[in-house]
Design a protein around this motif. Structure first.
Motif, PDB file in Angstrom:
ATOM      1  N   TYR A  89     -15.477  -2.394 -57.050  1.00 40.82           N
ATOM      2  CA  TYR A  89     -15.718  -0.856 -57.045  1.00 40.82           C
ATOM      3  C   TYR A  89     -16.571  -0.395 -55.652  1.00 40.82           C
ATOM      4  O   TYR A  89     -16.761   0.644 -55.523  1.00 40.82           O
ATOM      5  CB  TYR A  89     -16.501  -0.390 -58.214  1.00 40.82           C
ATOM      6  N   ASN A  90     -17.005  -1.540 -54.956  1.00 39.65           N
ATOM      7  CA  ASN A  90     -17.942  -1.179 -53.806  1.00 39.65           C
ATOM      8  C   ASN A  90     -17.351  -1.799 -52.455  1.00 39.65           C
ATOM      9  O   ASN A  90     -18.071  -1.147 -51.461  1.00 39.65           O
ATOM     10  CB  ASN A  90     -19.318  -1.508 -53.843  1.00 39.65           C
ATOM     11  N   PHE A 125     -26.051  -6.485 -52.046  1.00 39.92           N
ATOM     12  CA  PHE A 125     -26.251  -6.395 -53.478  1.00 39.92           C
ATOM     13  C   PHE A 125     -26.802  -7.849 -53.866  1.00 39.92           C
ATOM     14  O   PHE A 125     -26.756  -8.840 -53.186  1.00 39.92           O
ATOM     15  CB  PHE A 125     -24.788  -6.643 -53.955  1.00 39.92           C
ATOM     16  N   TYR A 126     -27.782  -7.693 -54.741  1.00 41.46           N
ATOM     17  CA  TYR A 126     -28.217  -8.805 -55.384  1.00 41.46           C
ATOM     18  C   TYR A 126     -28.544  -8.714 -56.919  1.00 41.46           C
ATOM     19  O   TYR A 126     -28.810  -7.749 -57.378  1.00 41.46           O
ATOM     20  CB  TYR A 126     -29.474  -9.280 -54.629  1.00 41.46           C
ATOM     21  N   ARG A 184     -26.632 -13.176 -54.046  1.00 39.80           N
ATOM     22  CA  ARG A 184     -26.930 -12.181 -53.006  1.00 39.80           C
ATOM     23  C   ARG A 184     -25.502 -11.759 -52.350  1.00 39.80           C
ATOM     24  O   ARG A 184     -24.821 -12.808 -51.778  1.00 39.80           O
ATOM     25  CB  ARG A 184     -27.952 -12.290 -52.352  1.00 39.80           C
ATOM     26  N   VAL A 185     -25.139 -10.729 -51.978  1.00 40.00           N
ATOM     27  CA  VAL A 185     -24.001 -10.394 -51.008  1.00 40.00           C
ATOM     28  C   VAL A 185     -24.579  -9.931 -49.808  1.00 40.00           C
ATOM     29  O   VAL A 185     -25.087  -9.020 -49.702  1.00 40.00           O
ATOM     30  CB  VAL A 185     -22.867  -9.249 -51.594  1.00 40.00           C
ATOM     31  N   LEU A 186     -24.111 -10.816 -48.912  1.00 41.97           N
ATOM     32  CA  LEU A 186     -24.714 -10.236 -47.406  1.00 41.97           C
ATOM     33  C   LEU A 186     -23.541 -10.050 -46.663  1.00 41.97           C
ATOM     34  O   LEU A 186     -22.365 -10.563 -46.525  1.00 41.97           O
ATOM     35  CB  LEU A 186     -25.367 -11.676 -46.767  1.00 41.97           C
ATOM     36  N   LYS A 187     -23.511  -8.859 -45.931  1.00 41.33           N
ATOM     37  CA  LYS A 187     -22.733  -8.232 -45.157  1.00 41.33           C
ATOM     38  C   LYS A 187     -22.703  -8.787 -43.715  1.00 41.33           C
ATOM     39  O   LYS A 187     -24.033  -8.776 -43.071  1.00 41.33           O
ATOM     40  CB  LYS A 187     -22.666  -6.666 -45.114  1.00 41.33           C
ATOM     41  N   VAL A 188     -21.716  -9.415 -43.250  1.00 46.11           N
ATOM     42  CA  VAL A 188     -21.735  -9.844 -42.072  1.00 46.11           C
ATOM     43  C   VAL A 188     -21.838  -8.796 -40.759  1.00 46.11           C
ATOM     44  O   VAL A 188     -20.728  -8.210 -40.736  1.00 46.11           O
ATOM     45  CB  VAL A 188     -20.729 -11.016 -41.710  1.00 46.11           C
ATOM     46  N   ASN A 189     -22.923  -8.857 -40.080  1.00 46.28           N
ATOM     47  CA  ASN A 189     -22.790  -7.530 -39.024  1.00 46.28           C
ATOM     48  C   ASN A 189     -22.116  -8.137 -37.832  1.00 46.28           C
ATOM     49  O   ASN A 189     -22.091  -9.380 -37.474  1.00 46.28           O
ATOM     50  CB  ASN A 189     -24.244  -7.482 -38.748  1.00 46.28           C
TER      51      ASN A 189
END
Length: 311
Positions: A182-183, A300-301, A306-311
């Motif tokens: 959903y995100n 998110f965690y 933990r979900v890490l967005k790759v910058n």
């Protein structure tokens, strides 16, 4: 045989006997399925009478083979040809010994040993091996008696398996899956440990860069890059490698930072063997857990992920 995809069995055997280690062999041999055969296995074979029957048959095959070889050495050409025409029993016995050695070294290879033992046990009906016995007793009674004794423990094993009633329940993983659905965009690419990647693909249909089929050469190379998050490399180096794989989100599992199935088998210890030049550096996983910026962003965690967005 010139196949590059599959990890070489010789490497796994060398890892067992000669303590040869590299990243791929450690990923395999650190898994419980690739440990030495457990002590309970021969006991289970014995309870079902499979092991005693196979050992008896193997003894008679060796005895017959030695007898035939001695006859061949002293026989004429016609008799020699006749004796050497039936070598399949010797072949299957040698194959059984090979499968036994592999299963002792790598427990998962019982999948070859157990069926072959059942095939060998069927030779209890062989007239060539036990014709001398069948002349003295009723053949059907002997076979029925052996099968009846085998079935006692066999039925116990079946009832034990049938009685297992379980339910899978993993709230943190369900929260993760729901958040992804959903995100994030449907085309967002995910990377992470192989087991959770299978769940992400099946439950969200998002594209992933690695999954649990480790027997593919290209997939092994990608998984090694993905697992570098649990190494001592710099965050920038790992981020750049993930971008080359077009990864948008990385699922970091805190347990993988410290989990250790046995000595030398934590991800950090495996990477110290593979990448000794970075051994003095702090673990990247610990760094990312404290503050993922500037190369990653925690989006998110929960208690496990933990979900890490790759910058």
């Amino acid at each position: 045989m010139g196949v590059s995809d599959h990890i070489r069995l010789s490497d796994l055997i060398a890892a067992r006997i000669l303590r040869y280690t590299d990243f791929d062999t450690l990923i395999y041999t650190c898994a419980p399925e690739f440990d030495f055969m457990e002590n309970a296995t021969p006991l289970r074979y014995t309870k079902t009478l499979l092991l005693p029957v196979v050992m008896m048959i193997t003894y008679f095959i060796f005895k017959k083979t030695v007898h035939d070889i001695l006859c061949v050495l002293s026989a004429n050409t016609y008799l020699r040809k006749q004796l050497l025409e039936h070598g399949e029993l010797v072949f299957h016995t040698l194959q059984l010994l090979a499968f036994t050695a592999l299963a002792i070294l790598i427990m998962r290879l019982k999948m070859f040993l157990t069926p072959h033992m059942c095939v060998m046990a069927s030779l209890i009906c062989s007239q060539r091996l036990f014709g001398w016995l069948f002349c003295r007793v009723r053949f059907e009674n002997v076979i029925f008696g052996i099968l009846a004794l085998m079935s006692i423990q066999g039925c116990t094993n079946l009832h034990s398996q049938w009685s297992i009633i379980g339910e899978f329940n993993n709230i943190p993983q369900e929260e993760l899956i729901q958040w992804i659905k959903y995100n994030t965009r449907p085309d967002a690419v995910f990377a992470g440990a192989m087991p959770i990647m299978a769940s992400v693909k099946l439950s969200t249909l998002h594209p992933i860069v690695n999954h649990p089929h480790y027997e593919d050469a290209d997939l092994r190379a990608r998984t090694k890059i993905v697992y570098s998050v649990y190494s001592r490399k710099s965050a920038k180096e790992v981020r750049d490698q993930l971008l080359e794989l077009h990864v948008n989100y990385y699922i970091l599992e805190e347990a993988w930072c410290v989990v250790r199935t046995k000595p030398g088998c934590s991800m950090l210890e495996i990477w110290d063997v593979e990448d000794p030049s970075n051994a003095p550096n702090p673990p990247l996983c610990s760094v990312l857990l404290k503050d993922a910026r500037p190369y990653f962003t925690t989006v998110f965690y929960n208690s496990m992920y933990r979900v890490l967005k790759v910058n």
